[in-house]
Design an enzyme around this catalytic site. Sequence first.
Site, PDB file in Angstrom:
ATOM      1  N   GLN A 134       0.743  -1.236   0.222  1.00 15.75           N
ATOM      2  CA  GLN A 134       0.099   0.010  -0.029  1.00 15.75           C
ATOM      3  C   GLN A 134       0.934   1.177   0.086  1.00 15.75           C
ATOM      4  O   GLN A 134       0.421   2.236  -0.410  1.00 15.75           O
ATOM      5  CB  GLN A 134      -0.977   0.020   0.996  1.00 15.75           C
ATOM      6  CG  GLN A 134      -1.965   1.230   1.120  1.00 15.75           C
ATOM      7  CD  GLN A 134      -3.030   0.918  -0.034  1.00 15.75           C
ATOM      8  OE1 GLN A 134      -3.273  -0.201  -0.556  1.00 15.75           O
ATOM      9  NE2 GLN A 134      -3.457   1.778  -0.624  1.00 15.75           N
ATOM     10  N   ALA A 170      -5.662   4.875  -0.419  1.00  8.64           N
ATOM     11  CA  ALA A 170      -5.295   5.003   0.965  1.00  8.64           C
ATOM     12  C   ALA A 170      -3.821   5.070   1.418  1.00  8.64           C
ATOM     13  O   ALA A 170      -2.920   4.695   0.701  1.00  8.64           O
ATOM     14  CB  ALA A 170      -6.103   3.947   1.829  1.00  8.64           C
ATOM     15  N   SER A 195      -5.880   1.154   4.383  1.00 11.07           N
ATOM     16  CA  SER A 195      -6.756   0.603   3.252  1.00 11.07           C
ATOM     17  C   SER A 195      -7.597  -0.584   3.590  1.00 11.07           C
ATOM     18  O   SER A 195      -7.038  -1.560   4.275  1.00 11.07           O
ATOM     19  CB  SER A 195      -5.674   0.316   2.139  1.00 11.07           C
ATOM     20  OG  SER A 195      -6.416  -0.396   1.122  1.00 11.07           O
ATOM     21  N   HIS A 198      -7.780  -2.851   1.414  1.00  9.91           N
ATOM     22  CA  HIS A 198      -7.119  -4.082   0.850  1.00  9.91           C
ATOM     23  C   HIS A 198      -6.146  -4.730   1.673  1.00  9.91           C
ATOM     24  O   HIS A 198      -6.053  -6.015   1.833  1.00  9.91           O
ATOM     25  CB  HIS A 198      -6.480  -3.690  -0.329  1.00  9.91           C
ATOM     26  CG  HIS A 198      -7.396  -3.183  -1.531  1.00  9.91           C
ATOM     27  ND1 HIS A 198      -7.959  -4.226  -2.538  1.00  9.91           N
ATOM     28  CD2 HIS A 198      -7.930  -1.898  -1.790  1.00  9.91           C
ATOM     29  CE1 HIS A 198      -8.501  -3.567  -3.379  1.00  9.91           C
ATOM     30  NE2 HIS A 198      -8.683  -2.353  -3.138  1.00  9.91           N
ATOM     31  N   ASP A 255     -10.890  -5.414  -5.859  1.00 10.47           N
ATOM     32  CA  ASP A 255     -10.899  -4.593  -7.047  1.00 10.47           C
ATOM     33  C   ASP A 255     -11.529  -5.425  -8.121  1.00 10.47           C
ATOM     34  O   ASP A 255     -10.602  -6.328  -8.291  1.00 10.47           O
ATOM     35  CB  ASP A 255      -9.944  -3.672  -7.499  1.00 10.47           C
ATOM     36  CG  ASP A 255      -9.751  -2.659  -6.260  1.00 10.47           C
ATOM     37  OD1 ASP A 255     -10.403  -2.152  -5.445  1.00 10.47           O
ATOM     38  OD2 ASP A 255      -8.392  -2.135  -6.283  1.00 10.47           O
ATOM     39  N   GLU A 269     -15.934   4.469  -6.984  1.00 11.18           N
ATOM     40  CA  GLU A 269     -15.086   3.671  -7.170  1.00 11.18           C
ATOM     41  C   GLU A 269     -15.997   2.134  -7.563  1.00 11.18           C
ATOM     42  O   GLU A 269     -16.294   1.574  -6.772  1.00 11.18           O
ATOM     43  CB  GLU A 269     -14.132   3.045  -6.279  1.00 11.18           C
ATOM     44  CG  GLU A 269     -13.019   4.111  -6.047  1.00 11.18           C
ATOM     45  CD  GLU A 269     -11.981   3.568  -5.207  1.00 11.18           C
ATOM     46  OE1 GLU A 269     -11.788   2.274  -4.893  1.00 11.18           O
ATOM     47  OE2 GLU A 269     -10.899   4.231  -4.972  1.00 11.18           O
ATOM     48  N   HIS A 320     -14.700  -1.537  -6.661  1.00 14.90           N
ATOM     49  CA  HIS A 320     -14.207  -1.856  -5.232  1.00 14.90           C
ATOM     50  C   HIS A 320     -15.433  -2.254  -4.491  1.00 14.90           C
ATOM     51  O   HIS A 320     -16.132  -1.713  -4.224  1.00 14.90           O
ATOM     52  CB  HIS A 320     -13.614  -0.531  -4.579  1.00 14.90           C
ATOM     53  CG  HIS A 320     -12.961  -0.978  -3.251  1.00 14.90           C
ATOM     54  ND1 HIS A 320     -11.673  -0.785  -3.053  1.00 14.90           N
ATOM     55  CD2 HIS A 320     -13.604  -1.243  -2.228  1.00 14.90           C
ATOM     56  CE1 HIS A 320     -11.356  -1.042  -1.752  1.00 14.90           C
ATOM     57  NE2 HIS A 320     -12.457  -1.115  -1.083  1.00 14.90           N
TER      58      HIS A 320
END
Length: 191
Positions: A71, A92, A97, A99, A106, A156, A159
Amino acid sequence: MVNKKRPLNPINYAPANLVKPVFDTGAASNPFGLSLAKPAAKAIKLMANAMKAAGAGTLILESTYRSYSDQTAVHAKDVAKYGLAAGENLAARPGYSEHQTGLAADVGAVGFDSCRIRVCFAKTAPGMWLAANSWQFGFILRYPDGQTAITGYQFEPWHYRYIGVDLSTAMHNAGYKTLERFLKVPDAPSY
Ligand SMILES: [Zn+2]
């Protein structure tokens, strides 16, 4: 719950249950060999199957689990490309994040490369199917259009965040657009 006001704890948290989902739709769905936390991996496979069966296309994992150090690189790249404000509406800071939880993905679809990680994905058949149906599999569109003042992120349409079927169903039925408002936590437009 991770957003610009609520970092991972510890900041360099890494999930212990990462797996590479193997899709019935084959390698086309996970061309980069990406990993998700186990419950999200299981659910996204079901979602991809249903999407295929509905004739809405073949789901592709574009980006899933990203470590704290991954990240750091993504954030630096987007800030260098778009400037601090626009870059941080997309990427982020490390430790902030979704993620990094292993519960966010995504996604894209085979044959829609021109809308890969782009707002135009929302207007594609796969993008529309996911927006309408992801809740049935425990996923929510985490950064909807027009909610930047609450989520801190631009629209987004690619996402998705796994929150489990019970919560995604309750959120869908109550008509909430953002996880912040559904969980009644403060808005997070900035750090
Ligand atoms: Zn994402």
